[in-house]
Design an enzyme around this catalytic site. Structure first.
Site, PDB file in Angstrom:
ATOM      1  N   TYR A   1       1.164  -0.977   0.176  1.00  0.00           N
ATOM      2  CA  TYR A   1      -0.402  -0.091  -0.145  1.00  0.00           C
ATOM      3  C   TYR A   1       0.774   1.427   0.478  1.00  0.00           C
ATOM      4  O   TYR A   1       1.112   1.983  -0.843  1.00  0.00           O
ATOM      5  CB  TYR A   1      -1.053   0.541   1.546  1.00  0.00           C
ATOM      6  CG  TYR A   1      -1.513   1.169   1.212  1.00  0.00           C
ATOM      7  CD1 TYR A   1      -3.343   0.950   0.546  1.00  0.00           C
ATOM      8  CD2 TYR A   1      -1.550   2.068   1.478  1.00  0.00           C
ATOM      9  CE1 TYR A   1      -3.674   2.037   1.118  1.00  0.00           C
ATOM     10  CE2 TYR A   1      -2.465   3.437   1.349  1.00  0.00           C
ATOM     11  CZ  TYR A   1      -3.565   2.980   1.087  1.00  0.00           C
ATOM     12  OH  TYR A   1      -4.511   3.738   1.059  1.00  0.00           O
TER      13      TYR A   1
ATOM     14  N   PHE B   1      -7.452  18.666 -25.181  1.00  0.00           N
ATOM     15  CA  PHE B   1      -8.466  17.744 -25.458  1.00  0.00           C
ATOM     16  C   PHE B   1      -9.764  18.296 -25.140  1.00  0.00           C
ATOM     17  O   PHE B   1      -9.765  18.411 -23.434  1.00  0.00           O
ATOM     18  CB  PHE B   1      -7.605  16.279 -24.909  1.00  0.00           C
ATOM     19  CG  PHE B   1      -8.381  14.736 -25.196  1.00  0.00           C
ATOM     20  CD1 PHE B   1      -8.556  14.726 -26.389  1.00  0.00           C
ATOM     21  CD2 PHE B   1      -8.212  14.470 -23.948  1.00  0.00           C
ATOM     22  CE1 PHE B   1      -9.036  13.316 -26.473  1.00  0.00           C
ATOM     23  CE2 PHE B   1      -8.928  13.028 -24.651  1.00  0.00           C
ATOM     24  CZ  PHE B   1      -9.569  12.691 -25.361  1.00  0.00           C
ATOM     25  N   ASP B   2     -10.690  16.793 -24.913  1.00  0.00           N
ATOM     26  CA  ASP B   2     -11.844  16.979 -24.751  1.00  0.00           C
ATOM     27  C   ASP B   2     -12.395  17.170 -23.091  1.00  0.00           C
ATOM     28  O   ASP B   2     -12.878  17.612 -22.316  1.00  0.00           O
ATOM     29  CB  ASP B   2     -13.270  15.731 -24.786  1.00  0.00           C
ATOM     30  CG  ASP B   2     -13.341  15.516 -26.797  1.00  0.00           C
ATOM     31  OD1 ASP B   2     -12.138  16.245 -27.208  1.00  0.00           O
ATOM     32  OD2 ASP B   2     -13.593  14.346 -26.149  1.00  0.00           O
TER      33      ASP B   2
ATOM     34  N   ASP C   1       0.798  18.544 -21.519  1.00  0.00           N
ATOM     35  CA  ASP C   1      -0.153  17.187 -21.582  1.00  0.00           C
ATOM     36  C   ASP C   1       0.121  15.887 -23.073  1.00  0.00           C
ATOM     37  O   ASP C   1       0.383  16.154 -23.862  1.00  0.00           O
ATOM     38  CB  ASP C   1      -1.982  17.782 -22.623  1.00  0.00           C
ATOM     39  CG  ASP C   1      -2.025  16.124 -22.760  1.00  0.00           C
ATOM     40  OD1 ASP C   1      -2.257  15.664 -22.323  1.00  0.00           O
ATOM     41  OD2 ASP C   1      -3.981  16.899 -22.876  1.00  0.00           O
TER      42      ASP C   1
ATOM     43  N   ALA D   1       0.216  13.151 -23.442  1.00  0.00           N
ATOM     44  CA  ALA D   1       0.257  11.639 -23.780  1.00  0.00           C
ATOM     45  C   ALA D   1       0.123  10.960 -24.618  1.00  0.00           C
ATOM     46  O   ALA D   1       1.040   9.262 -24.424  1.00  0.00           O
ATOM     47  CB  ALA D   1      -1.681  11.360 -24.115  1.00  0.00           C
TER      48      ALA D   1
ATOM     49  N   LYS E   1      -1.520   5.700 -23.736  1.00  0.00           N
ATOM     50  CA  LYS E   1      -1.034   5.802 -24.787  1.00  0.00           C
ATOM     51  C   LYS E   1       0.256   5.866 -24.965  1.00  0.00           C
ATOM     52  O   LYS E   1       0.743   4.282 -25.521  1.00  0.00           O
ATOM     53  CB  LYS E   1      -0.778   7.410 -25.479  1.00  0.00           C
ATOM     54  CG  LYS E   1      -2.475   7.603 -25.525  1.00  0.00           C
ATOM     55  CD  LYS E   1      -3.517   8.068 -24.629  1.00  0.00           C
ATOM     56  CE  LYS E   1      -4.752   8.418 -25.053  1.00  0.00           C
ATOM     57  NZ  LYS E   1      -5.519   8.659 -23.945  1.00  0.00           N
TER      58      LYS E   1
ATOM     59  N   HIS F   1     -22.459  11.584 -27.358  1.00  0.00           N
ATOM     60  CA  HIS F   1     -21.938  10.283 -28.446  1.00  0.00           C
ATOM     61  C   HIS F   1     -21.649   8.800 -28.071  1.00  0.00           C
ATOM     62  O   HIS F   1     -21.578   8.436 -28.685  1.00  0.00           O
ATOM     63  CB  HIS F   1     -20.220  10.622 -29.255  1.00  0.00           C
ATOM     64  CG  HIS F   1     -19.420  10.886 -27.873  1.00  0.00           C
ATOM     65  ND1 HIS F   1     -19.279  12.438 -27.529  1.00  0.00           N
ATOM     66  CD2 HIS F   1     -18.142  10.719 -27.999  1.00  0.00           C
ATOM     67  CE1 HIS F   1     -18.920  12.666 -26.425  1.00  0.00           C
ATOM     68  NE2 HIS F   1     -17.665  11.144 -27.138  1.00  0.00           N
TER      69      HIS F   1
HETATM   70  C1  LIG Z   1      -4.268  13.858 -25.750  1.00  0.00           C
HETATM   71  C2  LIG Z   1      -4.951  13.435 -24.121  1.00  0.00           C
HETATM   72  N1  LIG Z   1      -5.358  14.078 -23.233  1.00  0.00           N
HETATM   73  C3  LIG Z   1      -5.746  14.049 -21.694  1.00  0.00           C
HETATM   74  C4  LIG Z   1      -6.667  12.155 -22.232  1.00  0.00           C
HETATM   75  C5  LIG Z   1      -7.636  11.056 -21.187  1.00  0.00           C
HETATM   76  O1  LIG Z   1      -6.771  10.180 -21.207  1.00  0.00           O
HETATM   77  P1  LIG Z   1      -7.508   8.856 -20.809  1.00  0.00           P
HETATM   78  O2  LIG Z   1      -8.472   8.523 -21.697  1.00  0.00           O
HETATM   79  O3  LIG Z   1      -6.194   8.704 -20.547  1.00  0.00           O
HETATM   80  O4  LIG Z   1      -8.211  10.037 -19.389  1.00  0.00           O
HETATM   81  C6  LIG Z   1      -6.740  12.032 -23.643  1.00  0.00           C
HETATM   82  C7  LIG Z   1      -7.074  10.600 -23.566  1.00  0.00           C
HETATM   83  O5  LIG Z   1      -7.820  10.200 -25.128  1.00  0.00           O
HETATM   84  C8  LIG Z   1      -5.964  12.405 -24.562  1.00  0.00           C
HETATM   85  O6  LIG Z   1      -5.960  12.236 -26.027  1.00  0.00           O
END
Ligand SMILES: Cc1ncc(COP(=O)(O)O)c(C=O)c1O
Length: 461
Positions: A72, A124-125, A215, A217, A258, A450
């Site tokens: 832990y 990103f969304d 960010d 990823a 990713k 969606h």
């Molecule tokens: C550029 C980017 N930031 C953040 C995220 C969010 O990551 P997660 O899907 O692991 O929550 C994504 C996911 O597709 C992404 O493409």
């Protein structure tokens, strides 16, 4: 004779996939209410829904799983992860979390307040969601070339420094907690940000005393494009490029699904002890104790190895060559796609592909369904369904571009699979003049529709 290119790995374990027939697919997609998220994975032949969490782990990663430490507190797997994060990114402080959006949730809980403004390249969304959820605003400062799919700009993820300066000048002091750069920029088509741009954004940020967050990823794919396309970097190793990219940043959020090449996980890392200390409170509240966050010890071990593997040039060459292999074929067929080909996906421009389908009938979704019916290939709509409704007027928001995104999982499919995808899309392209109608909504959720939307065909008389 020059030897041809081949992948930098061989396959040790396989999973059977089923090709299916068109009548089967017609039944399945009808039962799925014409929403590809509702399909069961067995009903999909080649799955290009996402590159997130869908990669194949290496034998070294599976071996690391077996030596995961599930303590832990004080897990040795955490320290393995911390060591590679220090080595690659130069950040002393890290917090594991369960995935990328959790990293956003924890870090933004520390940094973002109501009324703040967070400029960046196309957010990103989930990033945008976590900013807006806190009553702050995300301002997109991406260069205009990114929105013209036919321009071959090598770094379409770049920030327009004049747009950024305008935001910095017009926002009251203290209201910009950080600038965020997404590398590569998923929303603009997996397009990279140049080193020069990262450096210049940092210089501008310094003028105003504002931190810079990456960010990250797809940080390694971004580094690869810098290596390939930017003057002065072809002689550097990927790790040297990564180190320089992150030397300009104050911290990072990471979706390890990713460029961590694991199936779940994420982290925050920073050079600021204060950010780390404040973030630990939120991490403990939302994710878990500091040394595991949202992750099992075994998964942290696999991630530590994944971060090493993803920064090897041979791997990145294989990865980007496969995406390019598919993209080039589509371009040769005259199919409109975002150019140049990005790092993780092909973005097919649906409006130009299906000119007869009205925008009210969800053009990119129509194309995604046609491709599924043609060959069992699953892509994803990045268009009007995703753009959702205006929260006040409840009218549909029609984005400038309607994309069908074909995201390629890492180390999963062969180029033969890519050839099937290209041929299937060409078949749909050849009959595009017979596709003049799309779909209408039967049922939708009030937000993020969606994922769960139910559709029906629009029947023309
Ligand atoms: C550029 C980017 N930031 C953040 C995220 C969010 O990551 P997660 O899907 O692991 O929550 C994504 C996911 O597709 C992404 O493409």
């Amino acid at each position: 004779m020059e030897l041809p290119f081949a992948e930098s790995y061989k396959i040790k374990m396989v999973e059977a996939i089923y090709r299916s027939t068109r009548p089967e697919r017609e039944t399945w997609i009808r039962e799925a209410k014409y929403n590809l998220f509702n399909l069961r994975s067995e009903q999909v032949y080649i799955d290009l829904l996402t590159d997130s969490g869908t990669g194949a782990m290496s034998d070294r990663q599976w071996a690391a799983i077996m030596t995961g430490d599930e303590s832990y507190a004080g897990s040795s797997s955490y320290y393995n992860l911390q060591e590679i994060i220090r080595k690659l990114f130069g950040f002393d402080y890290c917090l594991p979390v369960h995935q990328g959006r959790a990293a956003e949730n924890v870090l933004f809980s520390v940094l973002v307040q109501k009324g703040d403004v967070v400029p960046g390249n196309s957010h990103f969304d989930t990033t945008k969601g976590h900013i807006e959820f806190r009553g702050a605003t995300a301002v997109d400062c991406t260069i205009d070339e990114a929105f013209d799919t036919e321009t071959d700009h090598p770094f379409k993820g770049n920030i327009d420094l004049e747009k950024l300066r305008k935001v910095l000048n017009e926002t009251p002091a203290g209201k910009i907690p950080f600038i965020i750069l997404t590398v590569t920029c998923n929303t603009s088509g997996g397009q990279p940000v140049s080193m020069q741009n990262i450096r210049e954004v940092k210089e501008l940020a310094n003028e105003y005393g504002i931190p810079l967050v990456l960010d990250s990823a797809r940080f390694a794919e971004n580094a690869w494009f810098i290596h390939q396309r930017e003057t002065g970097y072809s002689g550097k190793t990927i790790r040297e490029i990564v180190a320089e990219m992150f030397s300009y940043a104050d911290g990072m959020t990471m979706s390890s699904k990713k460029d961590g090449i694991v199936n779940i996980g994420g982290f925050i890392a920073t050079r600021h002890q204060q950010w780390f200390e404040k973030a630990t409170t939120f991490s403990i509240m939302y994710e878990g104790f500091i040394t595991y966050g949202g992750m099992a010890g075994r998964d942290m071990n696999a991630l530590a190895v994944g971060l090493e593997e993803v920064t090897e040039a041979e791997y990145l060459e294989s990865r980007t060559a496969q995406v390019e292999h598919l993209g080039k074929q589509l371009l040769d067929y005259g199919i409109p796609v975002q150019r140049p080909i990005g790092g993780h996906a092909i973005f097919v421009e649906a409006k130009r592909f299906l000119p007869l389908v009205p925008k009210e009938e969800f053009i990119a979704q129509t194309l995604a369904i046609e491709l599924y019916l043609e060959a069992g290939v699953r892509g994803v709509e990045v268009g009007t369904l995703l753009a959702d409704r205006n929260p006040e007027t409840r009218e549909n928001r029609y984005p400038a571009t309607e994309f069908l995104r074909l995201a390629i999982p890492r180390r999963v499919y062969t180029n033969n699979h890519m050839d099937v995808v290209a041929a299937a899309l060409k078949n749909v392209f050849d009959r595009r003049n017979q596709i003049s109608s799309g779909y209408k909504i039967r049922k939708e959720a009030p937000i993020m529709r969606h994922f769960t939307v139910e559709l029906e065909r629009v029947l023309k008389d």
